[in-house]
Design a protein around this motif. Structure first.
Motif, PDB file in Angstrom:
ATOM      1  N   ARG A 142      57.647 -19.204 -57.186  1.00  0.00           N
ATOM      2  CA  ARG A 142      58.101 -20.550 -56.836  1.00  0.00           C
ATOM      3  C   ARG A 142      57.985 -20.812 -55.339  1.00  0.00           C
ATOM      4  NH1 ARG A 142      62.237 -20.192 -53.722  1.00  0.00           N
ATOM      5  NH2 ARG A 142      63.865 -18.609 -53.983  1.00  0.00           N
ATOM      6  N   GLY A 143      57.452 -19.829 -54.580  1.00  0.00           N
ATOM      7  CA  GLY A 143      57.192 -20.084 -53.173  1.00  0.00           C
ATOM      8  C   GLY A 143      57.919 -19.212 -52.180  1.00  0.00           C
ATOM      9  N   GLN A 144      58.727 -18.276 -52.639  1.00  0.00           N
ATOM     10  CA  GLN A 144      59.392 -17.375 -51.700  1.00  0.00           C
ATOM     11  C   GLN A 144      58.347 -16.611 -50.892  1.00  0.00           C
ATOM     12  OE1 GLN A 144      61.484 -13.374 -52.678  1.00  0.00           O
ATOM     13  NE2 GLN A 144      63.170 -14.871 -52.713  1.00  0.00           N
ATOM     14  N   ARG A 145      58.605 -16.448 -49.592  1.00  0.00           N
ATOM     15  CA  ARG A 145      57.683 -15.726 -48.715  1.00  0.00           C
ATOM     16  C   ARG A 145      58.315 -14.417 -48.247  1.00  0.00           C
ATOM     17  NH1 ARG A 145      56.384 -20.134 -44.272  1.00  0.00           N
ATOM     18  NH2 ARG A 145      58.629 -20.455 -44.542  1.00  0.00           N
ATOM     19  N   HIS A 146      57.446 -13.448 -47.966  1.00  0.00           N
ATOM     20  CA  HIS A 146      57.898 -12.117 -47.563  1.00  0.00           C
ATOM     21  C   HIS A 146      57.287 -11.743 -46.221  1.00  0.00           C
ATOM     22  CE1 HIS A 146      58.719 -10.723 -51.989  1.00  0.00           C
ATOM     23  NE2 HIS A 146      59.494 -11.716 -51.606  1.00  0.00           N
ATOM     24  N   VAL A 147      58.119 -11.224 -45.332  1.00  0.00           N
ATOM     25  CA  VAL A 147      57.685 -10.625 -44.069  1.00  0.00           C
ATOM     26  C   VAL A 147      58.162  -9.182 -44.053  1.00  0.00           C
ATOM     27  CG1 VAL A 147      57.904 -10.649 -41.556  1.00  0.00           C
ATOM     28  CG2 VAL A 147      57.748 -12.813 -42.812  1.00  0.00           C
ATOM     29  N   VAL A 148      57.272  -8.257 -43.725  1.00  0.00           N
ATOM     30  CA  VAL A 148      57.621  -6.838 -43.674  1.00  0.00           C
ATOM     31  C   VAL A 148      57.474  -6.353 -42.239  1.00  0.00           C
ATOM     32  CG1 VAL A 148      56.991  -4.513 -44.426  1.00  0.00           C
ATOM     33  CG2 VAL A 148      56.987  -6.401 -46.063  1.00  0.00           C
ATOM     34  N   ILE A 149      58.550  -5.748 -41.744  1.00  0.00           N
ATOM     35  CA  ILE A 149      58.566  -5.137 -40.409  1.00  0.00           C
ATOM     36  C   ILE A 149      58.585  -3.638 -40.614  1.00  0.00           C
ATOM     37  CG2 ILE A 149      59.864  -4.920 -38.254  1.00  0.00           C
ATOM     38  CD1 ILE A 149      61.134  -7.680 -38.955  1.00  0.00           C
ATOM     39  N   ASP A 150      57.451  -2.989 -40.353  1.00  0.00           N
ATOM     40  CA  ASP A 150      57.327  -1.559 -40.661  1.00  0.00           C
ATOM     41  C   ASP A 150      56.078  -1.022 -39.966  1.00  0.00           C
ATOM     42  OD1 ASP A 150      56.927   1.003 -42.042  1.00  0.00           O
ATOM     43  OD2 ASP A 150      58.309   0.227 -43.542  1.00  0.00           O
ATOM     44  N   PRO A 151      56.167   0.135 -39.300  1.00  0.00           N
ATOM     45  CA  PRO A 151      54.956   0.701 -38.679  1.00  0.00           C
ATOM     46  C   PRO A 151      53.865   1.025 -39.690  1.00  0.00           C
ATOM     47  CG  PRO A 151      56.935   1.810 -37.884  1.00  0.00           C
ATOM     48  CD  PRO A 151      57.353   0.955 -39.031  1.00  0.00           C
ATOM     49  N   ARG A 152      54.254   1.304 -40.946  1.00  0.00           N
ATOM     50  CA  ARG A 152      53.295   1.657 -41.980  1.00  0.00           C
ATOM     51  C   ARG A 152      52.991   0.444 -42.862  1.00  0.00           C
ATOM     52  NH1 ARG A 152      55.835   5.233 -45.650  1.00  0.00           N
ATOM     53  NH2 ARG A 152      53.793   6.015 -46.292  1.00  0.00           N
ATOM     54  N   ARG A 153      51.743   0.366 -43.320  1.00  0.00           N
ATOM     55  CA  ARG A 153      51.404  -0.676 -44.291  1.00  0.00           C
ATOM     56  C   ARG A 153      51.741  -0.135 -45.679  1.00  0.00           C
ATOM     57  NH1 ARG A 153      46.283  -1.290 -43.419  1.00  0.00           N
ATOM     58  NH2 ARG A 153      45.327  -0.828 -45.435  1.00  0.00           N
ATOM     59  N   THR A 154      53.008  -0.234 -46.016  1.00  0.00           N
ATOM     60  CA  THR A 154      53.513   0.266 -47.285  1.00  0.00           C
ATOM     61  C   THR A 154      53.074  -0.666 -48.413  1.00  0.00           C
ATOM     62  OG1 THR A 154      55.538  -1.012 -47.075  1.00  0.00           O
ATOM     63  CG2 THR A 154      55.532   1.201 -46.100  1.00  0.00           C
ATOM     64  N   ASP A 155      53.420  -0.282 -49.638  1.00  0.00           N
ATOM     65  CA  ASP A 155      53.102  -1.162 -50.763  1.00  0.00           C
ATOM     66  C   ASP A 155      53.863  -2.479 -50.664  1.00  0.00           C
ATOM     67  OD1 ASP A 155      51.403   0.726 -51.747  1.00  0.00           O
ATOM     68  OD2 ASP A 155      52.319   0.850 -53.728  1.00  0.00           O
ATOM     69  N   THR A 156      55.037  -2.471 -50.069  1.00  0.00           N
ATOM     70  CA  THR A 156      55.753  -3.723 -49.838  1.00  0.00           C
ATOM     71  C   THR A 156      55.005  -4.571 -48.826  1.00  0.00           C
ATOM     72  OG1 THR A 156      57.817  -2.546 -50.241  1.00  0.00           O
ATOM     73  CG2 THR A 156      57.999  -4.713 -49.253  1.00  0.00           C
ATOM     74  N   ALA A 157      54.517  -3.943 -47.765  1.00  0.00           N
ATOM     75  CA  ALA A 157      53.751  -4.672 -46.759  1.00  0.00           C
ATOM     76  C   ALA A 157      52.427  -5.172 -47.318  1.00  0.00           C
ATOM     77  CB  ALA A 157      53.507  -3.776 -45.552  1.00  0.00           C
ATOM     78  N   GLU A 158      51.832  -4.385 -48.210  1.00  0.00           N
ATOM     79  CA  GLU A 158      50.540  -4.751 -48.796  1.00  0.00           C
ATOM     80  C   GLU A 158      50.606  -6.089 -49.509  1.00  0.00           C
ATOM     81  OE1 GLU A 158      46.645  -3.625 -49.005  1.00  0.00           O
ATOM     82  OE2 GLU A 158      48.079  -2.015 -48.665  1.00  0.00           O
ATOM     83  N   SER A 159      51.731  -6.387 -50.111  1.00  0.00           N
ATOM     84  CA  SER A 159      51.846  -7.608 -50.904  1.00  0.00           C
ATOM     85  C   SER A 159      52.532  -8.742 -50.155  1.00  0.00           C
ATOM     86  CB  SER A 159      52.629  -7.311 -52.194  1.00  0.00           C
ATOM     87  OG  SER A 159      53.959  -6.934 -51.887  1.00  0.00           O
ATOM     88  N   ALA A 160      52.848  -8.533 -48.874  1.00  0.00           N
ATOM     89  CA  ALA A 160      53.623  -9.518 -48.121  1.00  0.00           C
ATOM     90  C   ALA A 160      52.745 -10.640 -47.583  1.00  0.00           C
ATOM     91  CB  ALA A 160      54.355  -8.834 -46.975  1.00  0.00           C
ATOM     92  N   ASP A 161      53.384 -11.744 -47.241  1.00  0.00           N
ATOM     93  CA  ASP A 161      52.693 -12.833 -46.559  1.00  0.00           C
ATOM     94  C   ASP A 161      52.363 -12.470 -45.119  1.00  0.00           C
ATOM     95  OD1 ASP A 161      53.012 -15.250 -48.557  1.00  0.00           O
ATOM     96  OD2 ASP A 161      54.933 -14.195 -48.522  1.00  0.00           O
ATOM     97  N   LEU A 162      53.197 -11.610 -44.520  1.00  0.00           N
ATOM     98  CA  LEU A 162      52.981 -11.204 -43.138  1.00  0.00           C
ATOM     99  C   LEU A 162      53.526  -9.800 -42.948  1.00  0.00           C
ATOM    100  CD1 LEU A 162      52.158 -11.947 -40.202  1.00  0.00           C
ATOM    101  CD2 LEU A 162      54.498 -12.821 -39.893  1.00  0.00           C
TER     102      LEU A 162
END
Length: 867
Positions: free
Chosen positions: A167-187
């Motif tokens: 429905r439009g929720q956006r995700h930002v991940v703050i992490d030195p590693r490109r984790t699986d959470t970061a992989e799917s994030a908007d930023l």
């Protein structure tokens, strides 16, 4: 499900009516049925290597603790406890140590996970209060993950947020590693190590510049804003300066600032990546400052949210499992001490805080603590500078360990071992990250002589002469007392279970999930909805925070930053998850993740054994080269132990630096260096039973559980004599028919033994050339009869007929390997949903979803985020 030899079996399903998971399970929860057997269980009290009675064990512990206290004072003893305990267990342990022994020396392994968040909460809100609830993750328009790989560590919650993204929720991940959470994030902001405070301070300064702070909310409900503004003014807070210091692209930083400014419904999830730092409290405070300044707290879809990892980390924090608090969110101020003393009626109450975890084991090492009781945790593996902790326990005059398992690295150091109940046998309550109390109900009768932890504690208390304070007959009575304490003389403490203080055994048995504070009308989903906080004036406090560099900077000698953490399917030190072989297949052995640009000049290649060194110690693990790892940093999982990979243990490498206020260790940044191991020979053993290398052999080995056997991998740098010594150790007890092939010129040896018609063990060695895949050999152990074709294949070293699926398991829940997913993609499945329909992968907990989407994108030659 097929019953285990002990008759235990479970089919595991999620509870669709439970408000926390809505019926979903993660891979570890789905595999719980594989861990309920009695394999490896501690079933009887042990003194040294001798089985004993509960009476003798209890008397010995009581006498030794009493004698030590009489000679050296109450601070000469300590308890180290765990988020594996139920709330009732935690309450009993805290009451005994702080209320009757009279020392603050009880701390919990939650000190390693969430202690910094606890202090940040207390500074801001007046108590350790998590303001939000899981529903906020559904309602938020922006979720910021700060050091939180939710796709792996909280996959059930992550699936809820994935639904919200539709429905439009956006995700930002703050992490030195490109984790699986970061992989799917908007930023993804792949910030430099220990620049979190700089980033969050920069965000707050930008919000002030934009006029995006809620000055009316601040005026009515917040103190300290002017002091925070003054602190921010001491540094250049321009986006360009912040981006340069954090090592992130300016455009990405400005996009983050704009997203945060424009999105009132924002949840900031922070976890161990933020907390496990010498700056952990400052990081938590900087995050909370942003929410207080914008009024994004106490509202649907808006809050700072510290997310826990252990099943009852929150219950331990509530009941006083940490050395720095009394029970019920009360501190050691005179008024609270007097109140708790009146309630407990014990002979002496601790006069002040005890030793936090790192300090506690330092005190064991230097002899200040002479007797310690460790409950449901494995500090010889999980603590920083773990070799020092191990040495301290070896030298300690008296070590008691209660655990459900018979063999852990810590149990091996115990003078007395006590059998505790495991999951499926426990009866009590736990509290999750959203303050929700849930009943854990017993599924099996206690095996052997195992007992509930609260009862073990109560029996020792009685033997020490404190029986009147510990005369509970069941967990309902413990819970009822705990609930009464939260309500006792409570004129403003938010933690209050008052309506449950008179709960009957029947009502306790039927207790439905409820969030505290509990009122006659029920639980409370969110805190601070009225803008009132648990401080003297009812205002929240903003706390000035200063950005600082890492506690230990990298140097020419140690040019890399070691970051430790978790893998997707294991949890803590593998004492339970290793009983489920499917949980060992996604990350089967200890590894170090390195950026290819860092590995190349050092001659380190994919899959090569690699030495990792810090000032604290050395490890050897398999290299995984990945551009998802930030250059200049390396990552190691913390799970492996002496039983599975003695050379691959990560925490002996970690410097014991701690946050000065919280005592939480710095697991995310230790200066390190790496180099190739350069083995001269390799081999493996497949056997029905686990095997450990004898002392005196200079080799690297690790064990990987399989469905019907145990796989042991070996490598060494010695000559033929070393390999011959290992071969002798491996074959010393082998009997029955044997099959053998040897090519001395090529350094190849293949050997197998049969027990009747069944395969018993297999050994392969080589000094040159490749070793065969292990999967088809492991599958042979499930067969009742070894065919003539398979006998020949053992000698040839190659699988006959059609190849078995090999490669890593992507979906642990349903056992789907990468090869099967690749085949589905090749067959035309080009979306995640199509892969799920064809293979089942990702249809349970969904933690493998980002990996599957990456596989699809890689096949298409695309670089694409998981949607």
């Amino acid at each position: 499900m097929k019953a285990a030899p002990d008759g235990r079996a479970l089919t595991i399903e999620g509870d669709a009516d439970h408000p926390a998971n809505l019926g979903r399970l993660c891979s570890k929860g789905s595999a719980l049925g594989k861990t309920v057997g009695l394999e490896g269980r501690l079933l009887h009290p042990m003194i040294g290597g001798r089985r004993t009675s509960w009476k003798d064990a209890t008397s010995r512990i009581a006498d030794k603790f009493s004698e030590t206290i009489a000679r050296h004072g109450p601070d000469s003893v300590a308890f180290y406890v765990s988020g594996q305990l139920l709330t009732e267990d935690y309450y009993a342990a805290n009451k005994l140590m702080k209320g009757f022994i009279g020392s603050g020396n009880i701390d919990t392994n939650s000190r390693l996970c969430m202690a910094s968040a606890v202090i940040a909460h207390k500074l801001a809100f007046g108590a350790d209060l998590v303001p939000g609830c899981y529903e906020d993750l559904d309602l938020a328009d922006l979720v910021i993950f700060s050091g939180h790989n939710a796709a792996w560590t909280h996959p059930v919650l992550f699936r809820r947020m994935e639904a919200a993204r539709a429905r439009g929720q956006r995700h930002v991940v703050i992490d030195p590693r490109r984790t699986d959470t970061a992989e799917s994030a908007d930023l993804h902001l792949a910030l430099a190590p220990q620049t979190d405070v700089r980033l969050w301070n920069g965000l707050l300064a930008d919000l002030i510049r934009r006029g995006a702070v809620d000055r009316a909310y601040i005026a009515a409900h917040v103190a300290g804003f002017a002091e925070v503004e003054a602190e921010l003014a001491k540094a250049d807070q321009s986006p360009a300066a912040v981006a340069a210091d954090c090592g992130v692209p300016l455009a990405d930083l400005e996009r983050f600032f704009a997203m945060a400014a424009e999105t009132p419904r924002t949840v900031s999830l922070f976890s161990m990546g933020a907390n496990q730092s010498a700056q952990g409290v400052a990081k938590g405070s900087a995050i909370i400052n942003v929410h207080l300044a914008t009024g994004r707290i106490g509202k649907p879809g808006a809050c700072p949210f510290s997310i826990t990892g252990q099943p009852n980390a929150m219950g331990g924090r509530e009941t006083g499992g940490m050395a720095t608090t009394l029970a019920g969110h009360m501190d050691f101020d005179p008024e609270s001490r007097a109140r708790v003393a009146r309630f407990w009626g014990g002979p002496r109450l601790a006069v002040g805080p005890g030793l936090k975890a790192v300090d506690m084991f330092d005190a064991v090492a230097d002899g200040r603590i002479k007797a310690i009781w460790i409950m449901a945790t494995n500090p010889a593996v999980s603590m920083p500078d773990a070799s020092k902790v191990r040495a301290a326990l070896e030298a300690c005059p008296f070590v008691v360990v209660s655990d459900c398992m018979a063999e852990t690295d810590t149990l091996a150091l115990a003078h007395i071992r006590l059998p505790a109940l495991a999951w499926g046998e426990k009866d009590g309550t736990v509290t999750n990250s959203e303050r929700r109390i849930s009943r854990q109900r017993r599924l099996f009768d206690p095996p052997g002589e195992a007992r509930a932890d609260w009862r073990i504690i109560a029996d020792v208390a009685a033997a020490m002469g404190f029986g009147e304070g510990f005369g509970w007959r069941g967990p309902a009575q413990v819970f009822r007392e705990w609930a009464r304490l939260t309500a006792y003389e409570n004129t403003g403490r938010i933690l209050n279970l008052g309506p449950l203080a008179a709960i009957t055994p029947q009502a306790y048995e039927a207790l439905e999930p409820v969030q505290w504070p509990v009122t006659e009308a029920g639980g409370a989903a969110r805190l601070f909805t009225d803008g009132r906080f648990q401080t003297a004036d009812g205002r929240a406090r903003m706390v000035p925070t200063t950005a600082r560099g890492p506690a230990d900077a990298v140097t020419a000698a140690f040019p890399l930053a070691l970051n430790t953490g978790r893998v997707r399917d294991h949890w803590h030190t593998m004492t339970r998850t290793a009983l489920a072989p499917e949980l060992c297949r996604h990350a089967p052995e200890a590894y170090v993740e390195i950026h290819p640009a860092d590995a190349g000049p050092l001659g380190i290649t994919e899959g090569a054994l690699t030495r990792i060194q810090t000032l604290q110690g050395e490890a050897v693990a398999t290299a995984q080269l990945s551009d998802r790892q930030r250059r200049g940093s390396i990552f190691m999982p913390m799970h492996w132990t002496e039983a599975f990979s003695p050379s691959g243990r990560a925490n002996p490498l970690v410097a014991p630096r701690v946050d000065a206020r919280s005592g939480q260790p710095e697991f995310k940044h230790t200066p390190a260096r790496v180099r190739a191991y350069r083995e001269t020979w390799r081999g493996f053993l497949l056997a029905r039973d686990a095997w450990r290398a004898p002392a005196g052999l200079d080799l690297i080995w690790r064990r990987i559980p399989q469905t019907a056997c145990q796989l042991h991998e070996f490598a060494g740098r010695g000559d033929e004599r070393e390999r011959a010594a290992l071969h002798k150790a491996l074959t010393g007890k082998a009997g029955g028919e044997s099959l053998r092939y040897e090519d001395a010129a090529a350094g190849a040896l293949r050997e197998a033994w049969l027990d009747g018609e069944r395969l018993d063990r297999v050994i392969f060695f080589t000094t040159s050339g490749a070793l065969p895949p292990r999967d088809w050999l492991a599958d042979l152990f499930a067969a009742e009869t070894l065919t003539s074709a398979n006998r020949l294949a053992l000698l040839i070293g190659r699988q006959p007929g059609q190849a078995t699926e090999t490669g890593p398991t992507v979906c642990a829940c349903l056992g789907v390997r990468a090869q099967r997913i690749d085949a589905a993609i090749a067959g035309g499945c080009t979306t995640f949903d199509a892969i799920g329909q064809a293979t089942g992968a990702g249809t349970n907990c969904g933690s493998c979803r980002p990996e599957i989407v990456r596989m699809i994108a890689a096949t298409k030659g695309e670089i694409r985020h998981a949607a």
